[in-house]
Motif scaffolding. Structure first.
Motif, short mmCIF file in Angstrom:
data_model
loop_
_atom_site.label_atom_id
_atom_site.label_comp_id
_atom_site.label_asym_id
_atom_site.label_seq_id
_atom_site.Cartn_x
_atom_site.Cartn_y
_atom_site.Cartn_z
N UNK A 187 0.80 -1.22 0.00
CA UNK A 187 0.00 0.00 0.00
C UNK A 187 0.83 1.27 0.00
N UNK A 188 0.12 2.39 0.18
CA UNK A 188 0.78 3.70 0.22
C UNK A 188 1.16 4.04 1.66
N UNK A 189 2.19 4.88 1.79
CA UNK A 189 2.70 5.26 3.12
C UNK A 189 2.79 6.77 3.25
N UNK A 190 2.54 7.24 4.45
CA UNK A 190 2.63 8.66 4.81
C UNK A 190 3.84 8.79 5.73
N UNK A 191 4.91 9.43 5.24
CA UNK A 191 6.14 9.60 6.03
C UNK A 191 6.16 11.00 6.62
N UNK A 192 6.22 11.10 7.95
CA UNK A 192 6.14 12.41 8.60
C UNK A 192 7.26 12.59 9.61
N UNK A 193 7.13 13.59 10.46
CA UNK A 193 8.16 13.96 11.45
C UNK A 193 9.51 14.17 10.75
N UNK A 244 4.57 9.12 0.53
CA UNK A 244 4.28 10.56 0.49
C UNK A 244 4.95 11.19 1.70
N UNK A 245 5.82 12.18 1.47
CA UNK A 245 6.49 12.88 2.56
C UNK A 245 5.69 14.14 2.87
N UNK A 246 5.04 14.14 4.04
CA UNK A 246 4.14 15.24 4.37
C UNK A 246 4.05 15.39 5.88
N UNK A 247 3.69 16.60 6.33
CA UNK A 247 3.59 16.82 7.77
C UNK A 247 2.18 17.21 8.21
N UNK A 248 1.34 17.58 7.25
CA UNK A 248 -0.03 17.98 7.59
C UNK A 248 -1.03 17.21 6.73
N UNK A 249 -2.20 16.98 7.28
CA UNK A 249 -3.33 16.45 6.52
C UNK A 249 -4.47 17.42 6.79
N UNK A 250 -4.87 18.14 5.75
CA UNK A 250 -5.80 19.24 5.97
C UNK A 250 -5.08 20.33 6.72
N UNK A 287 0.76 13.20 13.52
CA UNK A 287 1.58 12.63 14.60
C UNK A 287 0.69 11.68 15.38
N UNK A 288 1.15 11.22 16.51
CA UNK A 288 0.37 10.25 17.28
C UNK A 288 -0.67 10.91 18.18
N UNK A 289 -0.56 12.23 18.42
CA UNK A 289 -1.36 12.88 19.46
C UNK A 289 -2.87 12.85 19.18
N UNK A 290 -3.27 13.10 17.94
CA UNK A 290 -4.70 13.11 17.64
C UNK A 290 -5.29 11.71 17.80
#
Length: 486
Positions: A340-346, A422-428, A433-436
């Motif tokens: 599948x697709x991956x969201x790479x953050x931090x 996908x290298x990204x830090x925000x969605x909307x 991150x893990x907090x939400x």
């Protein structure tokens, strides 16, 4: 016409009006939650808001505020625990300015500490407990519903990050205006999560087929559907600890030399470190017999050697422990094949953003860009990036090569699957991150069972409001006719 009947009809009409406006008010009456992300190198506070009538439905949560706490991570206050609590006050004060006074006492507030505190607990558990106690003491001085400060596990961190991403991207459920109901998107829309912090890194995704090792799996029931995700956290493989471990290995290879070549640092860049600094983290193995007991200084001299940097970083991983197994990353850790697709953050995102590599570039372009960056001299870099933190700038070459090694050699992404990251830090408008995910879980805002809205009901109290409007108009008309007859 009986005046009492007329008064009764009119009274009902007025009461219904008040009910209607009450419904509209409830629709816009927001609730709030706060989560502190106490990481290894810094702490951040996030304030979330959602409509109160959505708590047991799909609850669209928005991020109202993010605040970076001044100073280092809370684990650095081992020798002065009260300062850990004090450090949070400025952000707490800012947060309370965005929450209406009458709602503050009902605001759930959580603090989750990650790898920095996990390491401190290994080294000095009483100091870790004392820091959490001082934070609790500080939080209890504020007019909020403090729900506790705790050290979360690496697997929790990975799983909550996965929930956050897929919640924000509406991968679990979304409202279909055409069908007038909540629908579940195709499973192909569920993204994996790649998180890189200062002291640990996490990977979480839904594997294809069955998972052999259930110890590495988290099971969730979300909106009436089961999700079995593979998640694993690697303590000591965050980027800051990696840099320390790399320096230690280079120094030990140089034996008793006081000047050590560092292939990842820019040419003409020097950094002097004390051997005693390796005794402060379990990641650099304070009991390593190869470490000299003497507290001598060593100077690391940059060489700007991209290929040499990759070779040195690969030595930090024990790939041979996997043998010929493809379902293995390193150090003998089981992992099913990525899918599948991956969201790479931090730090995945921050390092690649600095190198302008977050726009879907091919793997070949990524390699070439990193290699070219690594050959630049310190004079060139410092003059080209005058705004960049001088402590961070010389480490981008090592960080980028580390990311390549982790993603390609450990997790086994390749030329074709690279484009699924996908290298990204925000969605909307919300930070990823893990907090939400942590707050959504603890406030039960993602129900295990499919809510009524998933079965075709209207997506809020508006359906009830429409019914009230219709009834109100009818009663108003009756009241008017009665008045005319009188």
């Amino acid at each position: 016409m009986c005046p009492s009947l007329l008064r009764s009809v009119w009274g009902t009409f007025t009461a219904l009006q008040w009910c209607f406006w009450g419904i509209l008010g409830a629709e816009h009456s927001g609730r709030y939650g706060m989560v502190f992300d106490a990481g290894s190198s810094h702490t951040s506070l996030y304030v979330y808001e959602w409509d109160s009538d959505k708590e047991n439905d799909t609850g669209v949560v928005s991020q109202t505020l993010s605040c970076d706490v001044q100073g280092p991570g809370i684990s650095s206050y081992a020798n002065n625990p009260p300062k850990a609590g004090d450090s949070l006050k400025e952000c707490l004060d800012k947060a309370l300015k965005v929450v209406p006074t009458e709602k503050q006492r009902d605001v759930p507030v959580y603090l989750g500490a990650t790898a920095g505190m996990r390491l401190l607990r290994l080294r000095n558990s009483s100091a870790a407990d004392q820091i959490l106690a001082e934070i609790t003491k500080t939080m209890q001085e504020y007019p909020v519903a403090f729900r506790g400060a705790r050290i979360i596990t690496g697997e929790e961190e990975g799983a909550y990050g996965w929930i956050t991403i897929n919640y924000l991207l509406e991968s679990f459920t979304k409202y279909s205006p055409k069908a007038h109901t909540w629908v579940r998107p195709e499973a192909a829309n569920i993204l994996g999560a790649l998180d890189l912090g200062g002291a640990s890194t996490q990977i979480s995704f839904i594997p294809k087929g069955s998972v052999i090792n259930w110890n590495e799996t988290s099971r969730f029931m979300l909106y009436g559907y089961n999700y079995n995700i593979y998640t694993h956290s690697y303590l000591c493989y965050g980027q800051n600890e990696m840099v320390k471990r790399l320096a230690k290995e280079l120094i030990l290879q140089g034996e008793e030399l006081v000047l050590i070549e560092h292939p990842c640092y820019p040419k003409d860049y020097n950094e002097t470190i004390s051997l005693s600094s390796f005794h402060t983290s379990p990641c650099t193995n304070a009991s390593d017999p190869r470490l000299s007991p003497s507290d001598r200084n060593v100077t690391l001299e940059g060489r700007g050697n991209a290929s040499g940097c990759l070779v040195a970083i690969r030595k930090l991983f024990n790939f041979s422990a996997c043998g010929q197994s493809q379902d293995c990353t390193f150090d003998g850790v089981y992992q099913p094949p990525i899918s599948g697709q991956f969201f790479a953050f931090s730090a995945f995102y921050y390092n690649f953003k600095f190198l302008n590599l977050t726009e879907g570039q091919s793997l070949a372009t990524v390699r070439e860009t990193i290699e070219r960056f690594c050959t630049r001299s310190w004079e060139d870099l410092s003059s080209s990036y005058p705004e960049e933190n001088p402590g961070r700038l010389p480490k981008y070459c090592a960080n980028a090569n580390y990311i390549l090694t982790l993603l390609l050699d450990a997790y086994k992404f390749n030329e074709s699957s690279w484009n699924n990251i996908v290298f990204q830090m925000k969605a909307g408008s919300a930070d990823v991150g893990w907090t939400l995910g942590y707050m959504l879980n603890l406030t039960n805002m993602i129900p295990a069972e499919a809510p009524g809205l998933l079965k075709g009901q209207a997506p809020s109290l508006w359906a009830a409001a429409v019914a009230f409007i219709t009834l109100t108009l009818a009663l108003g008309l009756v009241a008017l006719l009665l008045l005319l007859r009188v």
